[in-house]
Design an enzyme around this catalytic site. Structure first.
Site, PDB file in Angstrom:
ATOM      1  N   PRO A 105       0.791  -1.226   0.000  1.00  0.00           N
ATOM      2  CA  PRO A 105       0.000   0.000   0.000  1.00  0.00           C
ATOM      3  C   PRO A 105       0.827   1.281   0.000  1.00  0.00           C
ATOM      4  O   PRO A 105       1.875   1.362   0.643  1.00  0.00           O
ATOM      5  CB  PRO A 105      -0.822  -0.098   1.292  1.00  0.00           C
ATOM      6  N   ASN A 106       0.316   2.237  -0.736  1.00  0.00           N
ATOM      7  CA  ASN A 106       0.860   3.601  -0.841  1.00  0.00           C
ATOM      8  C   ASN A 106       2.124   3.706  -1.690  1.00  0.00           C
ATOM      9  O   ASN A 106       2.608   4.805  -1.948  1.00  0.00           O
ATOM     10  CB  ASN A 106       1.112   4.221   0.554  1.00  0.00           C
ATOM     11  N   HIS A 146      12.740  -2.782   1.742  1.00  0.00           N
ATOM     12  CA  HIS A 146      12.184  -1.483   2.134  1.00  0.00           C
ATOM     13  C   HIS A 146      13.094  -0.385   1.613  1.00  0.00           C
ATOM     14  O   HIS A 146      14.322  -0.500   1.725  1.00  0.00           O
ATOM     15  CB  HIS A 146      12.088  -1.351   3.661  1.00  0.00           C
ATOM     16  N   ARG A 156      13.552   4.611  12.129  1.00  0.00           N
ATOM     17  CA  ARG A 156      12.304   5.369  12.124  1.00  0.00           C
ATOM     18  C   ARG A 156      11.463   5.035  13.365  1.00  0.00           C
ATOM     19  O   ARG A 156      11.989   4.552  14.356  1.00  0.00           O
ATOM     20  CB  ARG A 156      11.549   5.087  10.810  1.00  0.00           C
ATOM     21  N   ASN A 206       7.989  -5.625  -1.292  1.00  0.00           N
ATOM     22  CA  ASN A 206       7.988  -4.531  -0.327  1.00  0.00           C
ATOM     23  C   ASN A 206       6.562  -4.499   0.230  1.00  0.00           C
ATOM     24  O   ASN A 206       5.664  -3.934  -0.402  1.00  0.00           O
ATOM     25  CB  ASN A 206       8.340  -3.196  -0.987  1.00  0.00           C
ATOM     26  N   ARG A 248       5.242  10.941  -2.656  1.00  0.00           N
ATOM     27  CA  ARG A 248       4.993  10.648  -1.242  1.00  0.00           C
ATOM     28  C   ARG A 248       6.270  10.839  -0.427  1.00  0.00           C
ATOM     29  O   ARG A 248       7.259  10.138  -0.650  1.00  0.00           O
ATOM     30  CB  ARG A 248       4.560   9.181  -1.131  1.00  0.00           C
ATOM     31  N   GLU A 263      12.407  -9.695   1.282  1.00  0.00           N
ATOM     32  CA  GLU A 263      11.652  -8.507   1.695  1.00  0.00           C
ATOM     33  C   GLU A 263      12.540  -7.274   1.511  1.00  0.00           C
ATOM     34  O   GLU A 263      13.730  -7.322   1.849  1.00  0.00           O
ATOM     35  CB  GLU A 263      11.285  -8.669   3.179  1.00  0.00           C
ATOM     36  N   ALA A 314       3.388  -0.904   4.747  1.00  0.00           N
ATOM     37  CA  ALA A 314       2.880  -0.930   6.129  1.00  0.00           C
ATOM     38  C   ALA A 314       2.408  -2.323   6.545  1.00  0.00           C
ATOM     39  O   ALA A 314       2.434  -2.663   7.741  1.00  0.00           O
ATOM     40  CB  ALA A 314       1.747   0.081   6.285  1.00  0.00           C
ATOM     41  N   TYR A 317      11.332   8.609   1.028  1.00  0.00           N
ATOM     42  CA  TYR A 317      11.257   7.525   0.035  1.00  0.00           C
ATOM     43  C   TYR A 317      11.946   7.853  -1.294  1.00  0.00           C
ATOM     44  O   TYR A 317      11.977   7.007  -2.191  1.00  0.00           O
ATOM     45  CB  TYR A 317       9.799   7.147  -0.210  1.00  0.00           C
TER      46      TYR A 317
HETATM   47  C1  DQA Z   1       8.373   0.962   3.571  1.00  0.00           C
HETATM   48  C2  DQA Z   1       8.512   1.153   5.077  1.00  0.00           C
HETATM   49  C3  DQA Z   1       7.180   0.933   5.771  1.00  0.00           C
HETATM   50  O1  DQA Z   1       7.313   1.126   7.178  1.00  0.00           O
HETATM   51  C4  DQA Z   1       6.149   1.922   5.255  1.00  0.00           C
HETATM   52  O2  DQA Z   1       4.880   1.666   5.842  1.00  0.00           O
HETATM   53  C5  DQA Z   1       6.062   1.952   3.773  1.00  0.00           C
HETATM   54  C6  DQA Z   1       7.282   1.843   2.988  1.00  0.00           C
HETATM   55  C7  DQA Z   1       9.687   1.305   2.813  1.00  0.00           C
HETATM   56  O3  DQA Z   1       9.805   0.900   1.664  1.00  0.00           O
HETATM   57  O4  DQA Z   1      10.556   1.982   3.370  1.00  0.00           O
HETATM   58  O5  DQA Z   1       4.996   2.170   3.211  1.00  0.00           O
HETATM   59  O6  DQA Z   1       8.080  -0.391   3.312  1.00  0.00           O
END
Ligand code: DQA
Length: 150
Positions: free
Chosen positions: A12-13, A102, A109, A76, A20, A100, A79, A25
């Protein structure tokens, strides 16, 4: 021998990348990240399908289907990393190697980001390196799959 097939999943997002929180990011869009993955995949001799969803169930469906068509998953979970037992169980049930990734350094963080329910079912995790997290994760996944095929 058939070509190694990798599924790249974005949670998501991540569709908002580029606009964003660029300080966290970076400025690359998801499309640009997918293109970079595809280019690196070509160099490594693997094919990559990418998919982003804001919906947990859709990601679960993709993971279930991947068990039939793909050799490994680069994800990835965004959240969902921090609380989705559904994604974790789907990845575990798929029985494919998972890496995985990020973009941000989740350990630098908020504390809720320090824990991932996905990492225990992944071969490994790469974080904090921006788009390089994806590319290094891809390289690691390909190495694992090539070893498996030997
Ligand atoms: C994320 C880190 C997560 O905590 C966050 O909710 C994201 C992006 C990253 O790529 O740094 O949406 O996965």
């Amino acid at each position: 021998m058939s070509k190694v097939k990798i599924l790249a999943l974005h949670g998501p997002n991540l569709n908002l990348l580029g606009q964003r929180e660029p300080d966290v990011y970076g400025s690359m869009t998801l499309e640009e990240i997918d293109r970079a993955l595809e280019d690196r995949g070509k160099k490594l001799g693997v094919s990559i399908d990418s998919y982003q969803s804001n919906h947990e169930g859709e990601l679960v469906d993709r993971i279930q289907a991947a068990a039939i068509d793909f050799d490994g998953i680069l994800i990835n979970p965004a959240a969902f990393s921090h609380y989705s037992y559904a994604l974790r169980d789907a990845l575990s049930a798929a029985g494919l190697p998972v890496i995985e990734v990020h973009l941000s350094n989740v350990f630098a963080r908020e504390t809720f980001r320090h824990h991932s329910v996905i990492t225990p079912v992944a071969e490994g995790m790469v974080c904090g390196l921006g788009p390089d997290s994806y590319l290094l994760g891809l390289e690691a996944l390909v190495n694992i799959l090539k070893k498996e095929r030997r």
